[in-house]
Enzyme design. Structure first.
Site, PDB file in Angstrom:
ATOM      1  CB  SER A  15      -0.904   0.025   1.245  1.00 30.31           C
ATOM      2  OG  SER A  15      -1.790  -1.054   1.234  1.00 30.31           O
ATOM      3  NE  ARG A  38       0.872   4.665   9.723  1.00 28.92           N
ATOM      4  CZ  ARG A  38       0.764   3.356   9.479  1.00 28.92           C
ATOM      5  NH1 ARG A  38      -0.398   2.756   9.551  1.00 28.92           N
ATOM      6  NH2 ARG A  38       1.830   2.652   9.190  1.00 28.92           N
ATOM      7  CG  HIS A  41      -2.489   2.988   4.636  1.00 30.12           C
ATOM      8  ND1 HIS A  41      -2.797   2.549   5.906  1.00 30.12           N
ATOM      9  CD2 HIS A  41      -2.291   1.874   3.894  1.00 30.12           C
ATOM     10  CE1 HIS A  41      -2.779   1.236   5.927  1.00 30.12           C
ATOM     11  NE2 HIS A  41      -2.473   0.797   4.731  1.00 30.12           N
TER      12      HIS A  41
END
Lengths: 206, 206
Positions: A15, A38, A41
């Site tokens: 990812s 993040r 993500h």
């Protein structure tokens, strides 16, 4: 269809590789990049690369605060649920949320204001130097900013990423004027998952 | 700056008015519109108007399932935290999440697969006809689809809105092929807040 990646480490690694690749020319300082990636993500939304503002020096201060065991206060149970509390407990950090407290609910009803405002007042009283994580309620962020201006609170960090159409953008613009460590997503976007992702990103850097 | 809307009912009302206005020509059937607007309210992301797919008849079936007290299983603690459990309990509906269970963690480590997969296996055994709410883990959705295909589960509803870059899109495309009630956000986007918003939207229609 059953041929899919089942290993959690592989999934996360892949990812972040995809995110880095698709960010292309958008390159950030190392720690800042970790926070922004993040968030992406967690949301699959690359707009966060453009709207996330991290004040200079904030990430080092945030890491220090966690190392010192400064407590975290969230505006929602969801943000609280998303934060890696097991890992935080290694540093003695506890996570609090007051929005479900009975006295908070009663007072909010009496005053006809959001429970978020009342919960924030309680939070500031109990943790004036805390790490404040606001992923949902602009009213919580407005109240916190007021308390900072009045000298009643001096947060170690404010994660100010409330979401929505009434007050979210405005509350974040007010936060950007304060002289304290902050992380903000400008405009309407944000949310509890974004808030939790930011704290976890900082935690995983330590 | 302190002149902001503090009344929660006003905030919500105003938010939905803004959303309806900005959706412009995009008009949906009444119940469907309520779900889509609540997702946008939660994310401030209008792309959900284009990627949300609600199978015909699903919302009526979902309301029935809640009225009957069918239990809800979520893939994350965050989705669980965001669902209005107090209101669900009026219908006898309980919300479960197995991802933090010790036996689930142990098995996942042994098999080197995600805890989401193991938790979903446990969920299907305990609630084969449940309402499944998957906001985060594509692996949970893939596993659930497998169990449905093998005749081991016949969910009353699948909210399939996992987010991310590895498997999210693909798992949702598989779900769209099933002959059961589903709500899906196509592509990469979704998340625990979206999942909870969908269940709450259905709940507030009853």
């Amino acid at each position: 269809m059953l041929d899919y990646v089942k290993n959690p480490y592989e999934i996360e690694k892949k990812s972040f590789e995809i995110i880095t690749k698709e960010l292309g020319n958008k390159v950030f300082p190392e720690d800042e990049g970790k926070v922004i990636k993040r968030i992406i993500h967690t949301t699959a939304d690359f707009e966060y690369a453009d709207i996330t503002v991290i004040r200079d020096g904030t990430l080092d201060k945030a890491k220090d605060a966690i190392r010192k065991g400064i407590n975290i206060i969230t505006d929602t149970k969801m943000a609280m649920a998303g934060i890696n509390k097991r890992k935080l407990s290694e540093y003695g950090v506890q996570v609090f949320n007051y929005v479900g407290d009975e006295d908070v609910a009663r007072k909010a009803k009496e005053e006809r204001i959001t429970r978020s405002i009342v919960a924030m007042r309680k939070a500031v009283k109990e943790n004036p130097y805390g790490i404040f994580v606001i992923g949902n309620a602009p009213t919580a962020l407005f109240e916190l900013i007021r308390q900072v201006k009045e000298g009643k609170s001096n947060p170690s960090l404010i994660v100010g990423v409330p979401v929505g159409f009434v007050g979210a953008k405005e509350s974040k613009e007010e936060l950007l004027k304060l002289d304290i460590p902050y992380i903000v997503t400008r405009g309407r976007k944000g949310g509890s998952t974004v808030a939790a992702a930011i704290i976890n990103a900082i935690l995983y850097m330590i």
